[in-house]
Scaffold this motif. Structure first.
Motif, PDB file in Angstrom:
ATOM      1  N   VAL A   1      42.491  33.271   4.764  1.00  0.00           N
ATOM      2  CA  VAL A   1      42.183  34.625   5.231  1.00  0.00           C
ATOM      3  C   VAL A   1      40.675  34.840   5.239  1.00  0.00           C
ATOM      4  CG1 VAL A   1      42.444  37.086   4.713  1.00  0.00           C
ATOM      5  CG2 VAL A   1      44.354  35.518   4.335  1.00  0.00           C
ATOM      6  N   ILE A   2      40.189  35.465   6.327  1.00  0.00           N
ATOM      7  CA  ILE A   2      38.791  35.890   6.371  1.00  0.00           C
ATOM      8  C   ILE A   2      38.756  37.388   6.649  1.00  0.00           C
ATOM      9  CG2 ILE A   2      37.953  33.659   7.200  1.00  0.00           C
ATOM     10  CD1 ILE A   2      37.510  34.981   9.939  1.00  0.00           C
ATOM     11  N   TYR A   3      37.683  38.019   6.221  1.00  0.00           N
ATOM     12  CA  TYR A   3      37.442  39.427   6.513  1.00  0.00           C
ATOM     13  C   TYR A   3      36.171  39.522   7.326  1.00  0.00           C
ATOM     14  CZ  TYR A   3      40.933  40.392   2.946  1.00  0.00           C
ATOM     15  OH  TYR A   3      42.104  40.425   2.240  1.00  0.00           O
ATOM     16  N   VAL A   4      36.203  40.342   8.366  1.00  0.00           N
ATOM     17  CA  VAL A   4      35.028  40.586   9.197  1.00  0.00           C
ATOM     18  C   VAL A   4      34.566  41.997   8.891  1.00  0.00           C
ATOM     19  CG1 VAL A   4      34.116  40.661  11.540  1.00  0.00           C
ATOM     20  CG2 VAL A   4      35.963  39.072  10.972  1.00  0.00           C
ATOM     21  N   VAL A   5      33.325  42.107   8.456  1.00  0.00           N
ATOM     22  CA  VAL A   5      32.774  43.407   8.056  1.00  0.00           C
ATOM     23  C   VAL A   5      31.639  43.776   8.999  1.00  0.00           C
ATOM     24  CG1 VAL A   5      31.598  44.653   6.199  1.00  0.00           C
ATOM     25  CG2 VAL A   5      33.360  42.970   5.644  1.00  0.00           C
ATOM     26  N   THR A   6      31.671  44.997   9.469  1.00  0.00           N
ATOM     27  CA  THR A   6      30.599  45.527  10.297  1.00  0.00           C
ATOM     28  C   THR A   6      30.094  46.807   9.648  1.00  0.00           C
ATOM     29  OG1 THR A   6      31.731  44.685  12.247  1.00  0.00           O
ATOM     30  CG2 THR A   6      29.955  46.230  12.621  1.00  0.00           C
ATOM     31  N   ALA A   7      28.804  46.888   9.448  1.00  0.00           N
ATOM     32  CA  ALA A   7      28.214  48.064   8.815  1.00  0.00           C
ATOM     33  C   ALA A   7      27.534  48.935   9.877  1.00  0.00           C
ATOM     34  CB  ALA A   7      27.197  47.635   7.763  1.00  0.00           C
TER      35      ALA A   7
END
Length: 99
Positions: free
Chosen positions: A72-78
């Motif tokens: 599993v990967i998480y993609v984070v955008t701020a």
């Protein structure tokens, strides 16, 4: 008999092709410069995601996640919320933050 079949064909609704705005395939994609990729921390779940090691790009994140148990990967955008005045009214907008 032939006229009955012709009338049935004429009464069928015509399908209108969907219009594209020239951005085909881009929906859901994040700009590379603002997205960050993290491996899931061991013990993390979709209900309570926990970020583990950060990968430099999506490809590396996928490779490392595949090698791990979870995959599993998480993609984070701020984003930063800012107010802009448009026509005398304040409008809230989001601006991507750089890494």
């Amino acid at each position: 008999m032939e006229t009955v079949q012709q009338k049935a064909v004429d009464q069928m609704p015509q399908q209108v092709p969907a219009t594209t705005s020239g951005r085909k395939g881009r929906k859901g994609r994040l700009p590379e410069e603002s997205a960050r990729y993290f491996l899931a921390k061991e013990g993390s779940s979709p209900q309570k995601p926990e970020l583990g090691e950060e990968a430099p790009n999506e490809s590396q994140a996928l490779i490392k996640a595949f090698q791990q148990k979870t995959g599993v990967i998480y993609v984070v955008t701020a984003y930063r919320a800012e107010a802009e005045i448009q026509g005398g009214n304040p409008v809230l907008i989001k601006r991507p933050l750089a890494k």
